[in-house]
Design a protein around this motif. Structure first.
Motif, PDB file in Angstrom:
ATOM      1  N   TYR A   1       6.461  22.094  -1.848  1.00 26.50           N
ATOM      2  CA  TYR A   1       5.576  23.199  -1.448  1.00 26.50           C
ATOM      3  C   TYR A   1       4.197  22.677  -1.059  1.00 26.50           C
ATOM      4  N   ALA A   2       3.635  21.795  -1.892  1.00 26.08           N
ATOM      5  CA  ALA A   2       2.288  21.271  -1.614  1.00 26.08           C
ATOM      6  C   ALA A   2       2.250  20.485  -0.317  1.00 26.08           C
ATOM      7  N   GLN A   3       3.290  19.704  -0.065  1.00 27.64           N
ATOM      8  CA  GLN A   3       3.345  18.948   1.181  1.00 27.64           C
ATOM      9  C   GLN A   3       3.402  19.877   2.385  1.00 27.64           C
ATOM     10  N   GLN A   4       4.194  20.921   2.295  1.00 25.94           N
ATOM     11  CA  GLN A   4       4.427  21.777   3.455  1.00 25.94           C
ATOM     12  C   GLN A   4       3.228  22.672   3.765  1.00 25.94           C
ATOM     13  N   VAL A   5       2.580  23.228   2.745  1.00 22.94           N
ATOM     14  CA  VAL A   5       1.382  24.025   3.048  1.00 22.94           C
ATOM     15  C   VAL A   5       0.263  23.122   3.551  1.00 22.94           C
ATOM     16  N   GLY A   6       0.347  21.821   3.232  1.00 21.01           N
ATOM     17  CA  GLY A   6      -0.652  20.877   3.717  1.00 21.01           C
ATOM     18  C   GLY A   6      -0.616  20.656   5.217  1.00 21.01           C
ATOM     19  N   ARG A   7       0.416  21.191   5.894  1.00 23.74           N
ATOM     20  CA  ARG A   7       0.465  21.107   7.357  1.00 23.74           C
ATOM     21  C   ARG A   7      -0.553  22.055   7.992  1.00 23.74           C
ATOM     22  N   GLY A   8      -0.987  23.061   7.260  1.00 22.27           N
ATOM     23  CA  GLY A   8      -1.835  24.100   7.852  1.00 22.27           C
ATOM     24  C   GLY A   8      -3.315  23.761   7.809  1.00 22.27           C
TER      25      GLY A   8
ATOM     26  N   LEU B   1       0.845  -1.189   0.000  1.00 17.83           N
ATOM     27  CA  LEU B   1       0.000   0.000   0.000  1.00 17.83           C
ATOM     28  C   LEU B   1       0.882   1.241   0.000  1.00 17.83           C
ATOM     29  N   GLY B   2       0.711   2.096  -0.986  1.00 19.40           N
ATOM     30  CA  GLY B   2       1.433   3.364  -1.050  1.00 19.40           C
ATOM     31  C   GLY B   2       0.508   4.516  -0.698  1.00 19.40           C
ATOM     32  N   LEU B   3       0.977   5.415   0.159  1.00 15.24           N
ATOM     33  CA  LEU B   3       0.156   6.537   0.631  1.00 15.24           C
ATOM     34  C   LEU B   3       0.885   7.856   0.398  1.00 15.24           C
ATOM     35  N   THR B   4       0.212   8.808  -0.220  1.00 16.50           N
ATOM     36  CA  THR B   4       0.798  10.130  -0.413  1.00 16.50           C
ATOM     37  C   THR B   4      -0.302  11.119  -0.757  1.00 16.50           C
ATOM     38  N   ALA B   5      -0.043  12.374  -0.474  1.00 16.17           N
ATOM     39  CA  ALA B   5      -1.011  13.429  -0.817  1.00 16.17           C
ATOM     40  C   ALA B   5      -0.596  14.191  -2.065  1.00 16.17           C
ATOM     41  N   THR B   6       0.633  13.981  -2.539  1.00 19.60           N
ATOM     42  CA  THR B   6       1.153  14.790  -3.643  1.00 19.60           C
ATOM     43  C   THR B   6       1.801  13.907  -4.700  1.00 19.60           C
TER      44      THR B   6
ATOM     45  N   GLY C   1       1.250  28.981  20.282  1.00 20.96           N
ATOM     46  CA  GLY C   1       2.225  30.060  20.222  1.00 20.96           C
ATOM     47  C   GLY C   1       3.636  29.576  19.947  1.00 20.96           C
ATOM     48  N   VAL C   2       3.770  28.391  19.349  1.00 13.92           N
ATOM     49  CA  VAL C   2       5.087  27.835  19.029  1.00 13.92           C
ATOM     50  C   VAL C   2       5.425  28.170  17.580  1.00 13.92           C
ATOM     51  N   VAL C   3       6.637  28.633  17.351  1.00 12.90           N
ATOM     52  CA  VAL C   3       7.131  28.935  16.005  1.00 12.90           C
ATOM     53  C   VAL C   3       8.323  28.032  15.737  1.00 12.90           C
ATOM     54  N   VAL C   4       8.194  27.124  14.777  1.00 14.03           N
ATOM     55  CA  VAL C   4       9.277  26.215  14.417  1.00 14.03           C
ATOM     56  C   VAL C   4       9.878  26.682  13.102  1.00 14.03           C
ATOM     57  N   VAL C   5      11.185  26.942  13.113  1.00 16.90           N
ATOM     58  CA  VAL C   5      11.924  27.309  11.897  1.00 16.90           C
ATOM     59  C   VAL C   5      12.641  26.055  11.432  1.00 16.90           C
ATOM     60  N   ALA C   6      12.197  25.512  10.300  1.00 19.93           N
ATOM     61  CA  ALA C   6      12.586  24.141   9.962  1.00 19.93           C
ATOM     62  C   ALA C   6      12.990  23.981   8.508  1.00 19.93           C
ATOM     63  N   THR C   7      13.764  22.940   8.279  1.00 21.64           N
ATOM     64  CA  THR C   7      14.048  22.477   6.925  1.00 21.64           C
ATOM     65  C   THR C   7      12.953  21.490   6.526  1.00 21.64           C
ATOM     66  N   ILE C   8      13.160  20.814   5.405  1.00 20.31           N
ATOM     67  CA  ILE C   8      12.190  19.835   4.927  1.00 20.31           C
ATOM     68  C   ILE C   8      11.981  18.702   5.931  1.00 20.31           C
ATOM     69  N   ALA C   9      12.912  18.542   6.879  1.00 17.24           N
ATOM     70  CA  ALA C   9      12.781  17.484   7.887  1.00 17.24           C
ATOM     71  C   ALA C   9      11.488  17.600   8.684  1.00 17.24           C
ATOM     72  N   PHE C  10      10.890  18.801   8.719  1.00 13.56           N
ATOM     73  CA  PHE C  10       9.639  19.009   9.444  1.00 13.56           C
ATOM     74  C   PHE C  10       8.450  19.113   8.477  1.00 13.56           C
ATOM     75  N   GLY C  11       8.670  18.699   7.233  1.00 11.86           N
ATOM     76  CA  GLY C  11       7.658  18.939   6.222  1.00 11.86           C
ATOM     77  C   GLY C  11       6.775  17.770   5.886  1.00 11.86           C
ATOM     78  N   LEU C  12       7.015  16.605   6.480  1.00 15.27           N
ATOM     79  CA  LEU C  12       6.243  15.417   6.133  1.00 15.27           C
ATOM     80  C   LEU C  12       5.566  14.851   7.377  1.00 15.27           C
ATOM     81  N   GLY C  13       4.292  14.610   7.272  1.00 12.45           N
ATOM     82  CA  GLY C  13       3.591  13.882   8.321  1.00 12.45           C
ATOM     83  C   GLY C  13       3.331  14.619   9.604  1.00 12.45           C
TER      84      GLY C  13
END
Length: 470
Positions: A280-287, A106-111, A247-259
């Motif tokens: 880009y699509a993955q990262q805005v999908g966090r919001g 089973l493969g799972l992805t949003a993008t 009120g948390v602000v995380v300044v991150a690389t792509i390491a924080f962009g999935l899941g």
């Protein structure tokens, strides 16, 4: 489940454990006791879900054997689109897929781009899978791209240009801080994406200083700033802080962009553009995962990708260099036969790969893919693991011809990587509804014809977007 990031595996395991399902996550940082516990649970059939990185599985043949001996019911590939996007620099992903004998996959992805679908199917070891695409449109994401002056100046830039770049960088910090304050007032968090580890540390420090200068604590708008990237040892603590507090602000690389599954993300900022459209699509999908509005602002300039472009272009070797390498590697003795037949893993049991230990399989797999791209060997993907049938034995080939083929292959790979950067920049520069254009790339068939009603992206509502975040 094969997961591309350790933090992603931890989050999945924690979520399933809270739901009453026995689950564990293993990574390169797991302790001996954690490994022993996992093996015991597998043998006793007490483990329902295991989350593991491709590298851990690829470099631990005894563990892969243990999994296969106990009949894996389902092999899942989380963020399956990465089996194409990260394929060139992370061959262990498709390698790990071949090490597990599970028939159900089973493969799972949003993008997932439609054009990449067959490549991902092949690299995950599937044959004729059922493909289902859900609706991609998320109208509560307020998307906006903002072109800015180049933040970095190269060569003999004028004093005015340097001052302009410095002023613009400060303005971005101030704008980011204002938006983070607004997110905090809405009981939400903020993610600021940057392209490098160094920039994650620098931007985080600049935001902390800007907050101190504005004396935010005194006015009741305290924010918690944290950097996040693969080089930090406090990643799990930052993840927990982000999920549990506001009120948390995380300044991150792509390491924080999935899941990252946090319902209260109100602001997503790309501080220096995006390297690819899928990223880009993955990262805005966090919001906005709670259904409420999330403001997604991307500051960009065409110069953002210059460093990446230079590294890609400089990695391509000239024909004379590749010819010399091929002559040295395979033509020195005039009798060397490097054709590979049978299971590629057998190659790793003989010198010089034997001395490489855990890195041997990766080296072999990567080298064979390069040779296949240069049409020197042909890889048969129909078996559990690639079988290599030689189109020609290297010691019977002309070194110049082989060198030209290898150089052509490297240029082709570089062109593909540059095309990804160009696609992202073209998307940022083009006109038209942002939601509509994202659906055209990643959406289900129904998305292609469905109208985007009352869209509030920066193209459709340039005057009102982000008014609530001003």
């Amino acid at each position: 489940m094969l997961v591309p990031l350790k933090g992603l595996g931890r989050q999945h395991a924690d979520m399933m454990t809270k739901a009453g399902v026995s689950a564990l996550a293993l990574s390169s940082s797991s302790t001996t006791a954690e490994w022993a516990r996992c093996k015991t649970m597998i043998i006793e059939k007490a483990l329902c879900a295991l989350f593991i990185s491709p590298e851990v599985l690829s470099h631990n043949s005894s563990f892969a054997k243990l999994l296969n001996e106990h009949n894996i019911a389902l092999l899942c590939f989380d963020e399956a689109h990465l089996y194409n996007d990260w394929y060139l620099w992370r061959p262990t992903m498709s390698m790990a897929a071949s090490l597990v004998s599970a028939q159900r996959r089973l493969g799972l992805t949003a993008t997932m781009r439609r054009r990449d679908q067959q490549l991902v199917v092949r690299r995950t070891g599937m044959s004729t899978p059922i493909v289902q695409r859900g609706r991609f449109l998320r109208s509560n994401l307020l998307l906006q791209f903002l072109k800015r002056p180049a933040a970095l100046t190269f060569g003999r830039a004028s004093v005015a240009d340097r001052l302009s770049a410095a002023t613009e960088a400060k303005w971005r910090i101030a704008r980011t801080l204002r938006m983070a304050i607004k997110a905090r007032s809405l009981q939400g968090n903020t993610i600021v994406y940057v392209p490098s580890r160094a920039q994650a540390e620098t931007v985080c420090k600049q935001l902390v200083q800007a907050a101190k200068d504005q004396k935010l604590v005194a006015v009741g708008a305290a924010l918690k700033f944290r950097p996040y990237h693969a080089g930090r040892t406090d990643r799990s603590e930052v993840e927990q802080l982000f999920l549990s507090q506001r009120g948390v602000v995380v300044v991150a690389t792509i390491a924080f962009g999935l899941g990252v599954d946090c319902a209260h993300v109100r602001v997503i900022i790309h501080f220096s553009g995006a390297r690819s459209l899928a990223e880009y699509a993955q990262q805005v999908g966090r919001g906005g995962r709670d259904g409420e509005d999330a403001y997604c602002l991307c500051f960009y300039n065409p110069s953002d990708s210059q460093g990446i472009r230079r590294s890609i272009e400089s990695a391509v070797l000239t024909t004379s260099t590749t010819t010399a390498l091929m002559r040295k590697a395979a033509f020195a003795s005039g009798k060397l036969n490097v054709a590979v037949r049978g299971d590629v893993r057998d190659v790793c049991t003989v010198p010089p790969f034997l001395e490489m230990g855990a890195g041997g399989p990766t080296v072999v797999h990567d080298a064979l893919e390069d040779l296949a791209a240069a049409k020197l060997v042909d890889i048969d993907y129909s078996d559990d693991y690639p079988l290599v049938q030689p189109l020609a034995v290297l010691d019977r080939q002309d070194a110049r011809a082989a060198g030209r083929l290898l150089s052509k292959s490297m240029k082709s790979a570089a062109a593909q990587q540059l095309a990804v950067l160009d696609e992202a920049l073209d998307f940022m520069e083009a006109d038209g509804c942002l939601q509509r254009r994202l659906c055209d790339v990643f959406g289900a068939p129904d998305d292609l014809d469905a109208p985007v009603e009352s869209c509030r992206c920066g193209m459709c509502e340039p005057a009102t977007i982000g008014a609530g975040f001003a």
